[in-house]
Structures are given as structure tokens and as C-alpha cells.
Motif scaffolding. Structure first.
Motif: not given
Length: 477
Positions: A421-431
Motif C-alpha cells: 500500500n503506497r500511502f501507508i508506505l509513505a507514512e511509514h517512511l515519514e515515521y
């Protein structure tokens, strides 16, 4: 033999004898021709990433023989259960060792398989290598048209259709059905009627799919009047044999329009026409449609009918599980899952994944973890799609650390074509960036690049974002 009766999950510890069956909807039926032990050896080869020709070569090294007819049966069976890579490998082996000058029918099959496994460009290269005497046939052009239609290559499909007109190859409903389906999928419904009128002018009869395709197109655009007019025409024409698919298509149209009583009426008509080998496929569609209108009683009634006609396919369990989840009947879904585990010979991860996904969406993460732990305890590696669903569940319910670690596990599995899931992936990287753990973020991006989950450009863009406003972070490799 019921492998899981004493311990429902023991089957997952069995070697990869059944590995290939995680990748398709239905299993190769037990009634399929048993081609001595070669057939069984090929089934047991399991993982579709492993070249199947090794089994054939070993068979020949043992001084045994293999008939061309046996190879053709294997190709047919593997196509039926969607093991396209293995079917293509056998086709290629056959051409190299047994049949260097294949018939047009064999070329057509090979073309279709290459298109599915390697894409249109490779299929076209293969076709260019075939002499005109074998290439310019209705079989080959029909297969080429189907390839273009499946890949939504409209211009090439229309050009191929025109060439078939010029060559006099349009003598059956098959190419017309391919074009009707393509136009429907691309929203060009204005071209459907003229194509069907061409069939009438040429005296080409509709088959059982032609009317259904047009009805589905009406349903997709919520043109209920057009759908009803066509259905009345089909019912009044003695030359047209209406099958259950047509009424199921009409039921879907009424469903989209919110006309549930008419949906049920069409489903009842469809059910009266079901017979023979299509019964299981029909019941799976009925399960889905009844679940969509929240009619639990009819879902269970159809399931009882399904179970009464013999062995239930994996696709049947998948349809029933999905229907019960849609009805929010998780208790019922759990019972169906246990039934499947107790009787199945060939495993399909998509079936338990339905329930695991539902648990994750509802925040029942402990239940989801319990099922996954049972996989792991049996020695079976959990598939990355299931792990991705679990990661999404963790993320949605605030367990970010677990979400990041689980997504990393999913990426480590290295399944070709898998995209998190690219949206969750982006949030994980941000985290991870905010946490200052750039090393963990770089590790995730490395896995994305190595397994081609996303393009290099996207990965580099994500990597650049990680290092923005992070002067203390070291440069990644």
C-alpha cells in the motif's frame, strides 16, 4: 485423504508439493487424466518459479518416454488452473525437442501464454518469428486479437479485427465477443450495437456469451431500459438460447440500480437454467450477488446447493468466505474456513486471507495474529499480501512500530509483482524519518528497488524525501 483432520494447520508444514496451488483459484481436478507418474511429478513440482522442464528431462534420463499428446494435456490443464508459466515452459520444451513446426492451433496457444506471462511485446516478437504459411490463419489471428483485447490495446485490436475481415476469418462469434468485451471495458459502448449488427448481417449467431456481454455493458452504464429491451428481444427470439449468464448479467444491472427485488427475480431465472459443468461457476456468482444485496438466507441456501454437487472448488470457498465477510458474518466465515482446511488437498492463501483482512479492518488484530501464528508454527512462510494486510491493520489502529516491521517482512518475501500500500508506505517512511531511523528507511527502499515493487524513479524520489531536512543522516548507497 484428509490431511488436516487431526491438526487443521499441519498441512502447511508439508513440503512445497502443493506450493503451486497458492497461485490460482481452483485446483487441477482429481478426475484429470493421470499420465502415469510424470503427471504426478509435474504436479508436485510446486512453486511456479521453478522450471518445470527439469521434471521432464529427469523423466527422459530415466529411460522413459513422453508422448506429445501427454504434453498437450498438461498444457491444457495448467491453462485451466491458471498456471500459465508452467504451461508456457512445457509448450517451449515441446517446440524445441518434439515439434519444431507446430500447427496453427499450437501457435495460437503459445501466443496466448507468452502474452500472459511476458506481455504483448514478447508475444509480437514470437509471432514475427513464425512463417506466413503458419501465421496467417484464423486460429493465430484470433489468438492475437484476444491478446490485444486482454491488454486493452485498442488500436491494435481494431487493426487486427479489420485484417480478419479482409482475410475472411470472421466466421464465428469468438472474435466479436473479444471486441465487444474490449469496447465495454474501455467505455466505448457506442460501438457495441454496430458490431452486433455486423454479426446479424453476416449471419453469425450469438453464442451464450454475446448477449451477456451486451447486457453487462448496459448494466455498467445503468441503462436499465436498454438492458430490459435487449433481454426481451433475446427471450422472444427462438434462434437465441438464453443461458444463466444472461440473467445473472441482468441481475447485476438491477443490483447497481438498487432494484433488489428485480435482482432476486433475475437470479431465480438464472438458477433455473443452471446445469452440468457450469453449475459451480454459476453458484459462485450467485453467492456474490446475494451477498451484495445482504440476503444471508439465500447465500446459505446456494452454498448448500453447491455442496450437494460434489467436491467444492477453492474458488467456491473463496466466494463463500468473501460473501460472509460482506454480510459481516465472521462466525460463519470462521466455520467455512475450518471446513476448507479439513478437506482441502491444495492450499490457496487467498481463502484464509479473506478472514484475516476482515479481522484487520475491524481491529481484531489478536485474531488475525493467531491465524498467522498458526501458519508460522507449521513451518510455512506467510505470503507477503497477507502480511501487507496485517501491516495495514496495525497502521490503522495506531501500532506503527508493528506496522513498519510487518511491511518489511512482506517486502523481504520478494514476491514478483507485489506492491505494498503506497500511502501507508509513505507514512511509514515519514515515521522513520521523524524518528531519525534513516537506516531502517533505507533498508525498506532497498527492498523496494531489488524486488521491483516500484520504479527506480519513484524509489529515488522517496529516498530524496527521507533526506530532506535531515543533515545528520548519512547518504544511502
Amino acid at each position: 485423504m484428509k490431511l488436516f483432520r487431526s491438526n487443521p494447520w499441519r498441512g502447511f508444514a508439508i513440503s512445497r508439493v502443493f506450493g503451486a496451488f497458492f497461485y490460482h483459484t481452483e485446483t487441477i481436478p482429481r478426475s484429470a487424466p493421470q499420465i502415469d507418474s510424470l503427471y504426478l511429478r509435474i504436479l508436485q513440482a510446486g512453486d511456479p518459479r521453478v522450471p518445470i522442464v527439469r521434471v521432464i528431462d529427469q523423466w527422459l534420463e530415466e529411460g522413459r518416454d513422453v508422448q506429445n499428446s501427454e504434453l498437450h494435456i498438461l498444457i491444457k490443464q495448467f491453462r485451466k488452473c491458471r498456471r500459465f508459466k508452467h504451461a508456457l515452459q512445457i509448450s517451449e520444451w515441446s517446440s524445441e525437442h518434439r515439434n519444431p513446426n507446430p500447427f496453427p492451433g499450437h501457435i495460437a496457444v503459445r501466443l496466448d501464454l507468452i502474452s500472459k506471462v511476458h506481455g504483448l511485446e514478447e508475444a509480437e516478437k514470437y509471432l514475427d518469428s513464425i512463417p506466413d504459411t503458419s501465421r496467417i490463419t484464423s486460429h493465430v489471428y484470433g489468438a492475437l486479437l484476444k491478446c490485444y483485447a486482454e491488454h486493452k490495446s485498442l488500436d491494435k485490436a481494431e487493426a487486427t479485427m479489420q485484417k480478419m475481415r479482409e482475410l475472411g476469418f470472421l466466421k464465428s462469434s469468438l472474435p466479436y465477443n473479444d471486441m465487444l468485451t474490449l469496447y465495454s471495458r474501455m467505455g466505448k459502448t457506442e460501438k457495441l450495437d454496430s458490431l452486433m449488427q455486423e454479426m446479424e448481417r453476416k449471419g453469425i449467431d450469438w453464442d451464450k456469451f454475446t448477449g451477456s456481454i451486451r447486457l453487462n455493458a448496459y448494466a455498467a452504464t445503468s441503462d436499465i431500459k436498454g438492458m430490459e429491451k435487449l433481454l426481451m428481444k433475446m427471450e422472444a427470439d427462438p434462434e437465441i438460447t438464453i443461458c444463466w449468464n444472461a440473467y445473472a448479467s441482468a441481475a447485476n444491472g438491477y443490483l447497481k440500480a438498487g432494484l433488489h427485488e428485480k435482482t432476486i427475480e433475475m437470479l431465480k431465472k438464472a438458477e433455473q437454467l443452471v446445469s452440468g459443468k457450469t453449475r459451480k461457476s454459476a453458484y459462485e456468482i450467485f453467492l456474490t450477488l446475494y451477498a451484495a444485496i445482504q440476503n444471508k438466507a439465500e447465500v446459505y441456501r446456494i452454498w448448500t446447493l453447491y455442496g450437494g454437487i460434489g467436491k467444492v472448488w477453492n474458488s467456491g470457498y473463496l466466494s463463500m468466505m468473501s460473501s460472509l465477510v460482506k454480510l459481516d458474518d465472521l462466525d460463519g466465515a470462521e466455520k467455512i474456513l475450518e471446513e476448507w482446511v479439513s478437506v482441502t488437498t491444495f492450499l490457496d492463501f487467498r481463502i484464509p486471507r479473506v478472514l484475516i483482512t476482515a479481522y484487520c479492518e475491524k481491529g481484531l488484530l489478536e485474531k488475525a495474529e493467531a491465524y498467522i501464528d498458526r501458519f508460522k508454527e507449521s513451518g510455512m512462510e506467510v505470503d507477503p499480501i497477507t502480511l501487507d494486510r496485517l501491516a495495514s491493520g496495525y497502521h490503522a489502529h495506531g501500532q506503527v512500530e508493528k506496522a513498519v516491521e510487518t511491511m518489511k517482512q512482506a517486502l523481504l518475501a520478494g514476491l514478483p509483482g507485489f506492491k505494498p500500500n503506497r500511502f501507508i508506505l509513505a507514512e511509514h517512511l515519514e515515521y522513520l524519518k521523524e524518528k531519525g531511523d534513516v537506516e531502517a528507511a533505507e533498508e525498506i527502499l532497498r527492498l523496494l528497488r531489488e524486488n521491483c515493487h516500484f520504479s527506480t524513479a519513484i524509489c529515488e524520489k522517496l529516498r530524496s524525501h527521507i533526506h530532506v531536512e535531515s543533515p545528520s543522516c548519512r547518504k544511502g548507497t
